[in-house]
Motif scaffolding. Structure first.
Motif, PDB file in Angstrom:
ATOM      1  N   SER A  81       0.853  -1.183   0.000  1.00 14.23           N
ATOM      2  CA  SER A  81       0.000   0.000   0.000  1.00 14.23           C
ATOM      3  C   SER A  81       0.888   1.232   0.000  1.00 14.23           C
ATOM      4  O   SER A  81       2.049   1.170   0.397  1.00 14.23           O
ATOM      5  N   GLY A  82       0.347   2.337  -0.480  1.00 15.03           N
ATOM      6  CA  GLY A  82       1.095   3.589  -0.495  1.00 15.03           C
ATOM      7  C   GLY A  82       1.527   3.984  -1.886  1.00 15.03           C
ATOM      8  O   GLY A  82       1.003   3.491  -2.882  1.00 15.03           O
ATOM      9  N   LEU A  83       2.487   4.906  -1.950  1.00 18.43           N
ATOM     10  CA  LEU A  83       2.876   5.497  -3.226  1.00 18.43           C
ATOM     11  C   LEU A  83       3.770   4.579  -4.050  1.00 18.43           C
ATOM     12  O   LEU A  83       4.670   3.924  -3.521  1.00 18.43           O
ATOM     13  N   GLY A 110       6.891   7.312 -14.761  1.00 19.84           N
ATOM     14  CA  GLY A 110       7.214   8.654 -14.300  1.00 19.84           C
ATOM     15  C   GLY A 110       6.094   9.341 -13.537  1.00 19.84           C
ATOM     16  O   GLY A 110       6.210  10.511 -13.189  1.00 19.84           O
ATOM     17  N   LYS A 111       5.011   8.621 -13.280  1.00 15.05           N
ATOM     18  CA  LYS A 111       3.895   9.225 -12.555  1.00 15.05           C
ATOM     19  C   LYS A 111       3.697   8.544 -11.212  1.00 15.05           C
ATOM     20  O   LYS A 111       3.909   7.345 -11.081  1.00 15.05           O
ATOM     21  N   LYS A 112       3.256   9.347 -10.238  1.00 11.66           N
ATOM     22  CA  LYS A 112       2.974   8.794  -8.914  1.00 11.66           C
ATOM     23  C   LYS A 112       1.561   8.230  -8.891  1.00 11.66           C
ATOM     24  O   LYS A 112       0.612   8.875  -9.345  1.00 11.66           O
ATOM     25  N   ILE A 113       1.443   7.037  -8.376  1.00 10.99           N
ATOM     26  CA  ILE A 113       0.115   6.452  -8.163  1.00 10.99           C
ATOM     27  C   ILE A 113       0.075   5.943  -6.732  1.00 10.99           C
ATOM     28  O   ILE A 113       1.131   5.770  -6.101  1.00 10.99           O
ATOM     29  N   GLU A 114      -1.132   5.744  -6.214  1.00  9.17           N
ATOM     30  CA  GLU A 114      -1.210   5.296  -4.815  1.00  9.17           C
ATOM     31  C   GLU A 114      -2.055   4.038  -4.694  1.00  9.17           C
ATOM     32  O   GLU A 114      -3.206   4.008  -5.132  1.00  9.17           O
ATOM     33  N   PHE A 115      -1.449   3.027  -4.114  1.00  9.95           N
ATOM     34  CA  PHE A 115      -2.190   1.803  -3.811  1.00  9.95           C
ATOM     35  C   PHE A 115      -2.996   2.040  -2.538  1.00  9.95           C
ATOM     36  O   PHE A 115      -2.435   2.385  -1.500  1.00  9.95           O
ATOM     37  N   SER A 144      -7.619  17.972  -9.618  1.00 12.93           N
ATOM     38  CA  SER A 144      -8.190  16.762  -9.012  1.00 12.93           C
ATOM     39  C   SER A 144      -7.570  16.530  -7.642  1.00 12.93           C
ATOM     40  O   SER A 144      -6.366  16.674  -7.458  1.00 12.93           O
ATOM     41  N   GLY A 145      -8.417  16.185  -6.683  1.00 12.52           N
ATOM     42  CA  GLY A 145      -7.917  15.933  -5.328  1.00 12.52           C
ATOM     43  C   GLY A 145      -7.278  14.566  -5.194  1.00 12.52           C
ATOM     44  O   GLY A 145      -7.420  13.718  -6.076  1.00 12.52           O
ATOM     45  N   PRO A 146      -6.547  14.350  -4.096  1.00  7.47           N
ATOM     46  CA  PRO A 146      -5.862  13.071  -3.897  1.00  7.47           C
ATOM     47  C   PRO A 146      -6.794  11.952  -3.442  1.00  7.47           C
ATOM     48  O   PRO A 146      -6.420  10.790  -3.453  1.00  7.47           O
ATOM     49  N   ASN A 147      -8.001  12.309  -3.012  1.00  7.28           N
ATOM     50  CA  ASN A 147      -8.897  11.276  -2.492  1.00  7.28           C
ATOM     51  C   ASN A 147      -9.548  10.483  -3.608  1.00  7.28           C
ATOM     52  O   ASN A 147      -9.840  11.010  -4.670  1.00  7.28           O
ATOM     53  N   ARG A 148      -9.772   9.218  -3.332  1.00  4.32           N
ATOM     54  CA  ARG A 148     -10.453   8.351  -4.295  1.00  4.32           C
ATOM     55  C   ARG A 148     -11.951   8.507  -4.120  1.00  4.32           C
ATOM     56  O   ARG A 148     -12.504   8.159  -3.081  1.00  4.32           O
ATOM     57  N   LEU A 149     -12.600   9.067  -5.129  1.00  2.00           N
ATOM     58  CA  LEU A 149     -14.054   9.240  -5.067  1.00  2.00           C
ATOM     59  C   LEU A 149     -14.764   8.102  -5.786  1.00  2.00           C
ATOM     60  O   LEU A 149     -15.927   7.816  -5.526  1.00  2.00           O
ATOM     61  N   TRP A 150     -14.051   7.457  -6.737  1.00  2.00           N
ATOM     62  CA  TRP A 150     -14.641   6.332  -7.471  1.00  2.00           C
ATOM     63  C   TRP A 150     -14.583   5.089  -6.591  1.00  2.00           C
ATOM     64  O   TRP A 150     -13.775   5.021  -5.656  1.00  2.00           O
ATOM     65  N   GLY A 184     -22.594  20.474 -25.571  1.00  2.00           N
ATOM     66  CA  GLY A 184     -22.957  20.274 -24.168  1.00  2.00           C
ATOM     67  C   GLY A 184     -21.954  19.309 -23.556  1.00  2.00           C
ATOM     68  O   GLY A 184     -21.792  18.196 -24.044  1.00  2.00           O
ATOM     69  N   PHE A 185     -21.289  19.756 -22.479  1.00  2.00           N
ATOM     70  CA  PHE A 185     -20.071  19.074 -22.025  1.00  2.00           C
ATOM     71  C   PHE A 185     -20.106  18.879 -20.514  1.00  2.00           C
ATOM     72  O   PHE A 185     -20.339  19.834 -19.773  1.00  2.00           O
ATOM     73  N   ILE A 186     -19.872  17.647 -20.078  1.00  2.00           N
ATOM     74  CA  ILE A 186     -19.760  17.365 -18.636  1.00  2.00           C
ATOM     75  C   ILE A 186     -18.421  16.690 -18.369  1.00  2.00           C
ATOM     76  O   ILE A 186     -17.996  15.808 -19.116  1.00  2.00           O
ATOM     77  N   VAL A 187     -17.763  17.141 -17.306  1.00  2.00           N
ATOM     78  CA  VAL A 187     -16.546  16.483 -16.814  1.00  2.00           C
ATOM     79  C   VAL A 187     -16.779  16.118 -15.354  1.00  2.00           C
ATOM     80  O   VAL A 187     -17.182  16.965 -14.560  1.00  2.00           O
ATOM     81  N   ILE A 188     -16.538  14.854 -15.034  1.00  2.00           N
ATOM     82  CA  ILE A 188     -16.630  14.390 -13.642  1.00  2.00           C
ATOM     83  C   ILE A 188     -15.235  14.046 -13.154  1.00  2.00           C
ATOM     84  O   ILE A 188     -14.482  13.321 -13.821  1.00  2.00           O
ATOM     85  N   ASP A 189     -14.898  14.590 -11.983  1.00  2.00           N
ATOM     86  CA  ASP A 189     -13.636  14.272 -11.326  1.00  2.00           C
ATOM     87  C   ASP A 189     -13.892  13.112 -10.366  1.00  2.00           C
ATOM     88  O   ASP A 189     -14.722  13.226  -9.468  1.00  2.00           O
ATOM     89  N   HIS A 190     -13.157  12.003 -10.591  1.00  2.00           N
ATOM     90  CA  HIS A 190     -13.322  10.832  -9.717  1.00  2.00           C
ATOM     91  C   HIS A 190     -12.232  10.758  -8.657  1.00  2.00           C
ATOM     92  O   HIS A 190     -12.091   9.764  -7.960  1.00  2.00           O
ATOM     93  N   GLY A 191     -11.434  11.838  -8.539  1.00  2.00           N
ATOM     94  CA  GLY A 191     -10.305  11.836  -7.611  1.00  2.00           C
ATOM     95  C   GLY A 191      -9.119  11.129  -8.227  1.00  2.00           C
ATOM     96  O   GLY A 191      -9.228  10.471  -9.277  1.00  2.00           O
ATOM     97  N   GLU A 192      -7.934  11.307  -7.622  1.00  2.00           N
ATOM     98  CA  GLU A 192      -6.695  10.668  -8.091  1.00  2.00           C
ATOM     99  C   GLU A 192      -6.402  10.993  -9.553  1.00  2.00           C
ATOM    100  O   GLU A 192      -5.818  10.187 -10.271  1.00  2.00           O
TER     101      GLU A 192
END
Ligand SMILES: [Zn+2]
Length: 244
Positions: free
Chosen positions: A15-17, A22-27, A103-109, A171-179
């Motif tokens: 778990s963790g970063l 080259g990109k940071k992801i978080e388990f 986008s925030g760091p929290n997982r919303l999905w 007509g355009f919608i963007v949803i941020d799912h976090g991360e």
């Protein structure tokens, strides 16, 4: 895994970063394991790439997927936008960039991403398109056949960051799912949500339409992760084979 693919990394113990391409992801905790959603840029060369999990590194193979090309005809104003709309287009680029950077760091999905419409798909991700014999770009989403007014639903939970008309998107919608994971819905005819509201997976968000740069009514659905557009149909299938 191939160029353009989204990927769900899973680990029983880590778990963790982590670092990938080259990109940071978080388990993060996900059921009885840990998971991180990531992807591979469409232009990434095939090869073996390291996934760095703390002190440990796992080599992941990326294979080449070849994407087709096609020609398409749209009103000329979408290939050569008139001068008087350039300021509007620039402003819309800035609005999108601002949202994609915030986008925030929290997982919303949570759990599987689901199709935004129960309709067949007509045009796939990664297709190289030549507009009116001139401008060339890559199709960055998946098109669903959708008669005017078809209900469009949220692919996963998150926050509505954009719900407005734009020049190319209509007509355009963007949803941020976090991360830094976003889903995008284009060419809509009616909004059922406002900017700033939280929504759950499957909630109705809009009616489909034929606004913006289109050849006819359809829903364009796209997935963006840390600046890369990824293949939506693969994302929708990521959970199909294993646990949900
Ligand atoms: Zn499309």
């Amino acid at each position: 895994m191939f160029n353009g693919a989204p990927v769900l990394f899973e680990s029983k113990s880590f778990s963790g970063l982590a670092t990938w391409l080259g990109k940071k992801i978080e388990f993060r905790p996900d059921g009885d394991a840990f998971s991180a959603l990531a992807g591979v840029n469409l232009n990434r060369a095939p090869g073996r790439y390291p996934l760095a999990l703390g002190d440990e590194t796992v080599d992941i193979t990326v294979i080449r997927r070849v994407y087709a090309s096609s020609t398409i005809t749209v009103p000329q104003k979408f290939v050569e936008p008139p001068k008087e709309v350039q300021a509007q287009i620039d402003e819309e680029v800035a609005i999108k960039q601002n949202v994609f950077n915030s986008s925030g760091p929290n997982r919303l999905w949570h759990g599987p991403f689901v199709a935004p419409a129960n309709n067949p798909c007509t045009s796939s991700f990664g297709l190289r398109r030549i507009y009116n014999g001139r401008t060339q770009n890559v199709h960055q989403g998946l098109d669903y056949t959708a008669a005017l007014g078809t209900q469009v639903t949220a692919a996963n939970s998150g926050r509505v960051e954009i719900a407005r008309d734009m020049y190319f998107e209509g007509g355009f919608i963007v949803i941020d799912h976090g991360e830094s994971i976003f889903t995008l819905y284009m060419h809509l005819s009616e909004f059922l949500v406002r900017e700033g509201v939280g929504i759950d997976k499957g909630d109705p968000i809009a009616k489909s339409g034929s606004s913006g740069r289109v050849t006819g009514p359809h829903l364009h659905f796209a997935v963006r992760w840390q600046g890369d557009y990824l293949e939506p149909s693969t994302l929708l299938g990521l959970w199909r084979s294993g646990r949900a």
